[in-house]
Design a protein around this motif. Structure first.
Motif, PDB file in Angstrom:
ATOM      1  N   GLU A 102       0.827  -1.206   0.000  1.00 27.39           N
ATOM      2  CA  GLU A 102       0.000   0.000   0.000  1.00 27.39           C
ATOM      3  C   GLU A 102       0.865   1.260   0.000  1.00 27.39           C
ATOM      4  OE1 GLU A 102      -4.159   1.134   2.081  1.00 27.39           O
ATOM      5  OE2 GLU A 102      -2.503   0.845   3.499  1.00 27.39           O
ATOM      6  N   LYS A 103       1.901   1.284   0.840  1.00 26.53           N
ATOM      7  CA  LYS A 103       2.810   2.436   0.893  1.00 26.53           C
ATOM      8  C   LYS A 103       3.525   2.618  -0.443  1.00 26.53           C
ATOM      9  CE  LYS A 103       3.770   2.267   5.883  1.00 26.53           C
ATOM     10  NZ  LYS A 103       4.832   2.060   6.921  1.00 26.53           N
ATOM     11  N   LEU A 104       3.914   1.489  -1.054  1.00 26.33           N
ATOM     12  CA  LEU A 104       4.597   1.578  -2.344  1.00 26.33           C
ATOM     13  C   LEU A 104       3.662   2.144  -3.412  1.00 26.33           C
ATOM     14  CD1 LEU A 104       7.088   1.011  -4.080  1.00 26.33           C
ATOM     15  CD2 LEU A 104       6.225  -1.316  -4.439  1.00 26.33           C
ATOM     16  N   ALA A 105       2.427   1.672  -3.434  1.00 21.52           N
ATOM     17  CA  ALA A 105       1.452   2.164  -4.414  1.00 21.52           C
ATOM     18  C   ALA A 105       1.193   3.655  -4.220  1.00 21.52           C
ATOM     19  CB  ALA A 105       0.146   1.384  -4.294  1.00 21.52           C
ATOM     20  N   PHE A 106       1.024   4.065  -2.974  1.00 17.90           N
ATOM     21  CA  PHE A 106       0.762   5.478  -2.696  1.00 17.90           C
ATOM     22  C   PHE A 106       1.950   6.355  -3.098  1.00 17.90           C
ATOM     23  CE2 PHE A 106      -2.581   4.751   0.906  1.00 17.90           C
ATOM     24  CZ  PHE A 106      -3.432   4.194  -0.030  1.00 17.90           C
ATOM     25  N   TYR A 107       3.160   5.865  -2.857  1.00 18.50           N
ATOM     26  CA  TYR A 107       4.346   6.648  -3.240  1.00 18.50           C
ATOM     27  C   TYR A 107       4.383   6.833  -4.751  1.00 18.50           C
ATOM     28  CZ  TYR A 107       9.059   8.348  -3.791  1.00 18.50           C
ATOM     29  OH  TYR A 107      10.130   9.132  -4.119  1.00 18.50           O
ATOM     30  N   ILE A 108       4.139   5.748  -5.495  1.00 11.98           N
ATOM     31  CA  ILE A 108       4.186   5.821  -6.962  1.00 11.98           C
ATOM     32  C   ILE A 108       3.132   6.787  -7.486  1.00 11.98           C
ATOM     33  CG2 ILE A 108       3.806   4.498  -9.081  1.00 11.98           C
ATOM     34  CD1 ILE A 108       5.024   2.079  -7.610  1.00 11.98           C
TER      35      ILE A 108
ATOM     36  N   SER B 287       1.584  12.237  -9.568  1.00 16.37           N
ATOM     37  CA  SER B 287       0.814  13.482  -9.451  1.00 16.37           C
ATOM     38  C   SER B 287       1.725  14.705  -9.403  1.00 16.37           C
ATOM     39  CB  SER B 287      -0.070  13.447  -8.199  1.00 16.37           C
ATOM     40  OG  SER B 287       0.718  13.440  -7.021  1.00 16.37           O
ATOM     41  N   ALA B 288       2.979  14.504  -8.953  1.00 19.67           N
ATOM     42  CA  ALA B 288       3.917  15.624  -8.876  1.00 19.67           C
ATOM     43  C   ALA B 288       4.524  15.956 -10.233  1.00 19.67           C
ATOM     44  CB  ALA B 288       5.026  15.301  -7.873  1.00 19.67           C
TER      45      ALA B 288
ATOM     46  N   THR C  40      -5.128  16.360 -15.328  1.00 19.45           N
ATOM     47  CA  THR C  40      -5.031  15.106 -16.074  1.00 19.45           C
ATOM     48  C   THR C  40      -4.941  13.901 -15.144  1.00 19.45           C
ATOM     49  OG1 THR C  40      -2.615  15.178 -16.168  1.00 19.45           O
ATOM     50  CG2 THR C  40      -3.806  16.287 -17.938  1.00 19.45           C
ATOM     51  N   LEU C  41      -4.850  14.129 -13.841  1.00 15.65           N
ATOM     52  CA  LEU C  41      -4.734  13.039 -12.876  1.00 15.65           C
ATOM     53  C   LEU C  41      -6.118  12.434 -12.635  1.00 15.65           C
ATOM     54  CD1 LEU C  41      -2.801  11.524 -11.014  1.00 15.65           C
ATOM     55  CD2 LEU C  41      -3.352  13.161  -9.222  1.00 15.65           C
ATOM     56  N   LYS C  42      -6.302  11.177 -13.028  1.00 12.10           N
ATOM     57  CA  LYS C  42      -7.618  10.547 -12.950  1.00 12.10           C
ATOM     58  C   LYS C  42      -7.812   9.731 -11.674  1.00 12.10           C
ATOM     59  CE  LYS C  42      -7.933  10.200 -17.976  1.00 12.10           C
ATOM     60  NZ  LYS C  42      -8.082   9.295 -19.135  1.00 12.10           N
TER      61      LYS C  42
ATOM     62  N   LYS D 199     -11.932  -3.851  -9.659  1.00 17.10           N
ATOM     63  CA  LYS D 199     -10.714  -4.086 -10.440  1.00 17.10           C
ATOM     64  C   LYS D 199     -10.410  -2.865 -11.303  1.00 17.10           C
ATOM     65  CE  LYS D 199      -8.490  -7.197 -13.745  1.00 17.10           C
ATOM     66  NZ  LYS D 199      -8.612  -8.440 -14.544  1.00 17.10           N
ATOM     67  N   HIS D 200      -9.151  -2.376 -11.207  1.00 20.66           N
ATOM     68  CA  HIS D 200      -8.724  -1.231 -12.006  1.00 20.66           C
ATOM     69  C   HIS D 200      -7.264  -1.403 -12.408  1.00 20.66           C
ATOM     70  CE1 HIS D 200     -12.177   1.534 -11.365  1.00 20.66           C
ATOM     71  NE2 HIS D 200     -12.316   0.850 -10.234  1.00 20.66           N
ATOM     72  N   ARG D 201      -6.917  -0.850 -13.564  1.00 18.48           N
ATOM     73  CA  ARG D 201      -5.512  -0.799 -13.987  1.00 18.48           C
ATOM     74  C   ARG D 201      -5.098   0.654 -14.105  1.00 18.48           C
ATOM     75  NH1 ARG D 201      -2.915   0.332 -18.528  1.00 18.48           N
ATOM     76  NH2 ARG D 201      -0.803  -0.545 -18.839  1.00 18.48           N
ATOM     77  N   ILE D 202      -3.966   1.009 -13.459  1.00 18.33           N
ATOM     78  CA  ILE D 202      -3.482   2.385 -13.448  1.00 18.33           C
ATOM     79  C   ILE D 202      -2.155   2.454 -14.199  1.00 18.33           C
ATOM     80  CG2 ILE D 202      -2.812   4.335 -11.990  1.00 18.33           C
ATOM     81  CD1 ILE D 202      -4.314   2.807  -9.682  1.00 18.33           C
ATOM     82  N   ALA D 203      -2.130   3.179 -15.291  1.00 12.19           N
ATOM     83  CA  ALA D 203      -0.881   3.356 -16.034  1.00 12.19           C
ATOM     84  C   ALA D 203       0.002   4.358 -15.305  1.00 12.19           C
ATOM     85  CB  ALA D 203      -1.179   3.844 -17.449  1.00 12.19           C
ATOM     86  N   VAL D 204       1.262   4.011 -15.124  1.00 13.55           N
ATOM     87  CA  VAL D 204       2.211   4.899 -14.440  1.00 13.55           C
ATOM     88  C   VAL D 204       2.898   5.766 -15.491  1.00 13.55           C
ATOM     89  CG1 VAL D 204       4.286   5.000 -13.010  1.00 13.55           C
ATOM     90  CG2 VAL D 204       2.565   3.237 -12.584  1.00 13.55           C
ATOM     91  N   LYS D 205       2.716   7.069 -15.372  1.00 14.58           N
ATOM     92  CA  LYS D 205       3.283   7.997 -16.362  1.00 14.58           C
ATOM     93  C   LYS D 205       4.754   8.275 -16.078  1.00 14.58           C
ATOM     94  CE  LYS D 205      -0.835   8.547 -18.141  1.00 14.58           C
ATOM     95  NZ  LYS D 205      -1.175   7.967 -19.456  1.00 14.58           N
ATOM     96  N   SER D 206       5.056   8.585 -14.827  1.00 13.85           N
ATOM     97  CA  SER D 206       6.434   8.879 -14.448  1.00 13.85           C
ATOM     98  C   SER D 206       7.039   7.603 -13.858  1.00 13.85           C
ATOM     99  CB  SER D 206       6.471  10.021 -13.418  1.00 13.85           C
ATOM    100  OG  SER D 206       7.789  10.339 -13.071  1.00 13.85           O
ATOM    101  N   ARG D 207       7.598   6.785 -14.715  1.00  9.82           N
ATOM    102  CA  ARG D 207       8.042   5.455 -14.305  1.00  9.82           C
ATOM    103  C   ARG D 207       9.291   5.506 -13.415  1.00  9.82           C
ATOM    104  NH1 ARG D 207       6.864   1.515 -19.529  1.00  9.82           N
ATOM    105  NH2 ARG D 207       4.657   2.078 -19.710  1.00  9.82           N
ATOM    106  N   ILE D 208       9.240   4.750 -12.344  1.00  6.87           N
ATOM    107  CA  ILE D 208      10.348   4.699 -11.390  1.00  6.87           C
ATOM    108  C   ILE D 208      11.190   3.457 -11.684  1.00  6.87           C
ATOM    109  CG2 ILE D 208      10.967   4.510  -8.949  1.00  6.87           C
ATOM    110  CD1 ILE D 208       8.367   5.944  -8.283  1.00  6.87           C
ATOM    111  N   PRO D 209      12.492   3.616 -11.889  1.00  8.61           N
ATOM    112  CA  PRO D 209      13.357   2.460 -12.175  1.00  8.61           C
ATOM    113  C   PRO D 209      13.300   1.426 -11.041  1.00  8.61           C
ATOM    114  CG  PRO D 209      14.517   4.505 -12.636  1.00  8.61           C
ATOM    115  CD  PRO D 209      13.244   4.882 -11.929  1.00  8.61           C
ATOM    116  N   LEU D 210      13.426   0.178 -11.421  1.00 12.49           N
ATOM    117  CA  LEU D 210      13.402  -0.937 -10.475  1.00 12.49           C
ATOM    118  C   LEU D 210      14.665  -1.776 -10.660  1.00 12.49           C
ATOM    119  CD1 LEU D 210      11.984  -3.020  -8.508  1.00 12.49           C
ATOM    120  CD2 LEU D 210      10.983  -4.023 -10.583  1.00 12.49           C
ATOM    121  N   PHE D 211      15.358  -2.029  -9.561  1.00 12.05           N
ATOM    122  CA  PHE D 211      16.540  -2.882  -9.578  1.00 12.05           C
ATOM    123  C   PHE D 211      16.291  -4.070  -8.644  1.00 12.05           C
ATOM    124  CE2 PHE D 211      17.974   1.352 -10.603  1.00 12.05           C
ATOM    125  CZ  PHE D 211      18.921   1.173 -11.605  1.00 12.05           C
TER     126      PHE D 211
END
Length: 569
Positions: free
Chosen positions: A488-494, A499-500, A506-508, A523-535
Motif C-alpha cells: 500500500e505504501k509503495l502504491a501510494f508513493y508511486i 501526481s507531482a 489530467t490526474l484521474k 478491479k482497475h488498472r493504473i498506467a504509471v506515467k512517471s516510471r520509477i526504475p526498479l533494480f
C-alpha cells in the motif's frame, strides 16, 4: 658454372635460415643474462621486454613455463607505446614507486576486496627478494625483465578489477577491448608515472555509490577479527534416498560441527537419527536459529558462512556494485533478494522499506533492471506454464478436483470455462491446451494489488493472500515473483510521484481512489506515467555504520561466481 637452380636453392635456404634464427631469439626467454656493467643493464632489460611481449602475444600471455601474464594485451600495448622501456627499475635499482605497488598488494588490496595472489604477488615478491639479497643476481637482466613485466601486468590487472570488476565474461571484459587501452588503462598508468599517489589513483577509479563506500568502510573491522581457518564445506541438499550420499552428508556435517569444537567426531561411531536431532537442536539454540532438530538451509548456510566465505561475498558484492549505474537514478526501487527487503530510494534518503518474499532456490527470482509500468488493483492470476507443468498437471492426474479446491478456474482457447472432471489429464505430459486462472479477491495469490514492469521472466511485485509469511526470517518461498509487505505504501508513493509530475487536471486517480477500490473490491488498472526504475539484485552483504551485515547465499550464486571468476588458474 653458374646454375640458376642452385642459386635459387641457396637463396631460399638463406631466407629460411634467417627467419628461423630470428624466430629462435623469441621462442623463449633466456634463463639468465648476467651483465657486467650495471649502467648498461636497462638496455638489456628493454630488449628482453620487447622479446617477452612478442612471446606473450603469440601464446596467450605465456612467456615461459613459470611465467604467464593475465593482462598481456594491455601490458604489451603499453610497453610498445613507451618503446619497451622498463618502468619499475633503472640501471639495476628499484624505482620508488615499486614499493608502493608491492605494499598495496601486501596489505592494501584486501581492503578493496581483491586477492593478492590473483596478481602473482608471491612470484613478484620472490623475484624482488632474489634481486635484493644477491649481488650476482642483481646483474641478471632476465630477473629484472621478469620483475618489470609482472609488476606492469599486475598494475593493469588491478586497474581493470577496481573499475570493471571480475564478473564480466571475456567477450565484454575491458582487457580484451582495445578501445579501453588508451582511454582508460594507459591514462591510469600515466598518472602513476607522473607521480600521482597509488592510493589516490586506485580510489579515484572505484565506484562512488553510497552502498559501495559503506561496504568498503566495514572491511577493516571485519578483517581485524577474521577467522582465517579453512572449514569443511557441507554440500546441500543431498540425495535422501541414496544411502551412500546420505551417509557422506552426515559425515561431512559432523566433521564440520567438530571443526568448530561443537562436538567430538568419530567416523566409526555415528549417531542415530534421534541423537543427530539432539545435536542439531543444541547447535540451533546456540546460533539462535529455529530449533527443530532438522537439517535445513538455515543450519547449512550458517555452517558454511565461515569468515573466508564471508570475505568472498564481500569481494563478489563489491563487483556487483561495479555493474550498477554510477550515479544511480535520483529515484528508484531497490529489491535485495538475500536481504528479503525492498527500499524506495528518493535522492539520498530511503523513503520506505518493506519486507519481501522472493523465489525459492528451485524457482529463483531473476536479477533484473526495469521500471514500474502499471498498477493493477484486484488482479486475476493466470498460472504460468512452468507451474502448470511442474505442480498442477501432476496434481490433476491424481485428482481432477484439485483446481476447485485451490480456487482455480480452467478455460479453453475461446475463453470458455471448462469442467476439469471432463478432461483426460493422463494424456498430457509437457503442458495443456488450457488456461488456468484465479479470480480476483482476498484469496487470490497476488493479493489485492500487483505492480507490473517489463521483463522476459513474467514476474512482478505483488501483495499476497499469505501475509503471515512475512513474519518468517527466511523468506525464499515464492515461484519467482516478489511479494511486498508494504504494498500500500509503495502504491501510494508511486501515485504521489505521478501526481507531482503531471498536470492536476489530467490526474484521474488519487491514493483515495485505491483505498476506495480496495474497499469496494473493484478491479482497475493504473498506467504509471512517471516510471520509477526498479533494480532487483542479489547482494549478500552490506555496510551499516562501519560494520558489515551478511545475508545467506540463498541461491548459491555467490559461491558459483567465486568458483568461476575468483579461482586462481
Amino acid at each position: 658454372m653458374n646454375y640458376p637452380g642452385t642459386r635459387l636453392f641457396f637463396t631460399i635456404f638463406f631466407l629460411l635460415f634467417f627467419v628461423a634464427c630470428k624466430n629462435k631469439t623469441v621462442k623463449h626467454l633466456k634463463e639468465k643474462e648476467i651483465v657486467l656493467d650495471p649502467k648498461t643493464i636497462s638496455a638489456y632489460v628493454q630488449e628482453n621486454i620487447k622479446n617477452s611481449m612478442t612471446l606473450a602475444l603469440d601464446s596467450n600471455g605465456k612467456i615461459d613455463d613459470s611465467l604467464k601474464l593475465r593482462f598481456y594485451k594491455i601490458t604489451e600495448a603499453y610497453y610498445r607505446k613507451n618503446n619497451y622501456k622498463p618502468f619499475w627499475s633503472d640501471i639495476g635499482k628499484w624505482l620508488p614507486h615499486t614499493d608502493s605497488l608491492i605494499n598495496y598488494l601486501d596489505s592494501g588490496a584486501v581492503l578493496d576486496g581483491l586477492f593478492k595472489e590473483h596478481y602473482q604477488y608471491r612470484k613478484i615478491l620472490a623475484i624482488k627478494n632474489e634481486l635484493d639479497k644477491d649481488s650476482i643476481k642483481r646483474r641478471d637482466a632476465i630477473l629484472w625483465t621478469k620483475a618489470d613485466i609482472l609488476l606492469t601486468d599486475a598494475f593493469m590487472h588491478i586497474a581493470g578489477d577496481l573499475k570493471q570488476g571480475r564478473l564480466e565474461p571475456d567477450s565484454t571484459a575491458w582487457k580484451n577491448d582495445t578501445s579501453k587501452f588508451s582511454k582508460y588503462f594507459f591514462e591510469v598508468m600515466d598518472k602513476f608515472r607522473n607521480k600521482d599517489t597509488l592510493s589516490g589513483i586506485f580510489l579515484s577509479i572505484q565506484p562512488t555509490l553510497k552502498g559501495y563506500v559503506e561496504l568498503k568502510a566495514g572491511i577493516k573491522s571485519f578483517l581485524d577479527s577474521m577467522d582465517t581457518k579453512e572449514y569443511t564445506y557441507v554440500d546441500f541438499p543431498y540425495k535422501e534416498k541414496d544411502q551412500k550420499d546420505s551417509l557422506k552428508f552426515v559425515k561431512k556435517l559432523l566433521l564440520r560441527l567438530s571443526e568448530s569444537d561443537f562436538i567430538k567426531y568419530d567416523p566409526l561411531q555415528l549417531p542415530d537419527s534421534l541423537e543427530l536431532s539432539v545435536i542439531l537442536k543444541k547447535y540451533q539454540k546456540f546460533k539462535k536459529l529455529t530449533v527443530d532438530g532438522k537439517v535445513g538451509n538455515e543450519v547449512i548456510n550458517t555452517l558454511n558462512a565461515t569468515d573466508l566465505v564471508k570475505y568472498d561475498r564481500i569481494a563478489v558484492t563489491l563487483d556487483r556494485y561495479k555493474q550498477l549505474p554510477d550515479p544511480m537514478p535520483i529515484k528508484y526501487i531497490w529489491v535485495n533478494l538475500p536481504g528479503y527487503y525492498l527500499q524506495m530510494h528518493d535522492s539520498d534518503t530511503v523513503a520506505l522499506t518493506s519486507r519481501v518474499i522472493c523465489g525459492k532456490p528451485k524457482t529463483p527470482t531473476p536479477f533484473l533492471t526495469s521500471a514500474i509500468s502499471d498498477i493493477v488493483v484486484f488482479p486475476t492470476w493466470t498460472v504460468p506454464e512452468s507451474i502448470i507443468k511442474k505442480e498442477i498437471l501432476p496434481a490433476l492426474k491424481r485428482n481432477s478436483g484439485y483446481l476447485t479446491r485451490k480456487g482455480l478456474n480452467l478455460y479453453d482457447n475461446e475463453g470458455e470455462k471448462v469442467d476439469p472432471a471432463t478432461v483426460n489429464w493422463k494424456k498430457y505430459k509437457n503442458g495443456i491446451p488450457y488456461k488456468i486462472q484465479q479470480g480476483s479477491g482476498d484469496d487470490n495469490a497476488l493479493g489485492v494489488i500487483k505492480f507490473n514492469f517489463s521483463n522476459p521472466f513474467a514476474v512482478y511485485l505483488h501483495d499476497t493472500n499469505e501475509r503471515w509469511l512475512f513474519k518468517r526470517g527466511v523468506r525464499d518461498l515464492s515461484h519467482g515473483c516478489v511479494r511486498v509487505q508494504e504494498w500500500e505504501k509503495l502504491a501510494f508513493y508511486i501515485l504521489r510521484n505521478d501526481s507531482a509530475h503531471i498536470a492536476p487536471d489530467t490526474l484521474k486517480f488519487t491514493t483515495d481512489s485505491i483505498t476506495s477500490w480496495i474497499t469496494n473490491k473493484e478491479k482497475h488498472r493504473i498506467a504509471v506515467k512517471s516510471r520509477i526504475p526498479l533494480f532487483i539484485r542479489y547482494f549478500t552483504c552490506e555496510g551499516i555504520d562501519g560494520r558489515i551485515k551478511f545475508y545467506d547465499d540463498i541461491y548459491g550464486d555467490d559461491k558459483s561466481l567465486k568458483e568461476k571468476y575468483f579461482t586462481v588458474k
